[in-house]
Enzyme design. Structure first.
Site, mmCIF file in Angstrom:
data_model
loop_
_atom_site.group_PDB
_atom_site.id
_atom_site.type_symbol
_atom_site.label_atom_id
_atom_site.label_comp_id
_atom_site.label_asym_id
_atom_site.label_seq_id
_atom_site.Cartn_x
_atom_site.Cartn_y
_atom_site.Cartn_z
ATOM 1 N N SER A 70 0.705 -1.201 0.015
ATOM 2 C CA SER A 70 0.001 -0.182 -0.277
ATOM 3 C C SER A 70 0.682 1.070 -0.084
ATOM 4 C CB SER A 70 -0.790 -0.029 1.109
ATOM 5 O OG SER A 70 -0.408 0.076 2.248
ATOM 6 N N LYS A 113 0.377 4.540 6.650
ATOM 7 C CA LYS A 113 -0.386 5.445 5.624
ATOM 8 C C LYS A 113 0.257 6.734 5.862
ATOM 9 C CE LYS A 113 -3.070 1.840 4.727
ATOM 10 N NZ LYS A 113 -2.749 1.139 3.661
#
Length: 194
Positions: A70, A113
């Site tokens: 990710s 993230k």
């Protein structure tokens, strides 16, 4: 019989052994006491250093091994990064920072993230290939997180904004592999930060 001579005799216990100090028993007792003292000392030092390590990892920072695609290309699978916990307590997280946070789905799992929006910010909630762009506002006390690899990331576009309290620390350095040691690169999706 003279009683003074009886008192000078070596006393015997009921089993027939002398109760006077036997050098063999004294030596064994000293060895046991020395072993016992060393063991207690070792346990004490272990507890002290364990407490110091816990405080360092809880309040200063920690090394985190990242897995999953990710955050590619900024952080690839099995990269090790250093996450500062002090920055979470002393200064505010800003847009563009990479953070380690607790997963909103599984509190035993951490996610890595990039912060794309803070409370009150307007953020794009649609994917990169969507024709129609949708937007929303980040509520108070929350942040909007997205992976750098938008096509292969489960992030706030899936589960919505996350509470600021779930953030564990800000990633400041890539430690491993050695050839990519240093400060992390800027977001390849800068156009999404409004």
């Amino acid at each position: 019989m003279d009683t003074s001579k009886v008192c000078q005799l070596t006393p015997w216990d009921t089993r027939g052994y002398s109760t006077a100090l036997n050098p063999r028993f004294v030596k064994t007792g000293r060895m046991f006491r020395g072993f016992f003292v060393k063991t207690i000392s070792f346990v004490g030092y272990t507890v002290q250093y364990g407490c110091i390590a816990h405080c360092a990892f809880e309040y200063i920072g920690e090394f985190v091994s990242c897995s999953g695609p990710s955050m590619e290309p900024t952080i690839t699978n099995h990269d090790v990064v250093f996450s500062k916990r002090v920055s979470r307590h002393l200064c505010r997280i800003q847009k563009g920072h990479i953070v380690i946070a607790k997963s909103p789905f599984d509190p035993k799992m951490n996610i890595c993230k990039r912060v794309m929006g803070l409370e009150g910010d307007k953020v794009c909630t649609s994917g990169p290939s969507d024709v129609f762009k949708t937007h929303t506002y980040v509520p108070r006390g929350h942040v909007w997180l997205e992976g750098d690899n938008l096509r292969n990331s489960t992030d706030s576009r899936s589960y919505g904004p996350i509470p600021y309290a779930l953030i564990r620390g800000r990633v400041c350095l890539k430690m491993w592999p050695p050839h990519s040691f240093g400060v992390l690169a800027e977001s390849p999706n800068d156009g999404r930060i409004l």
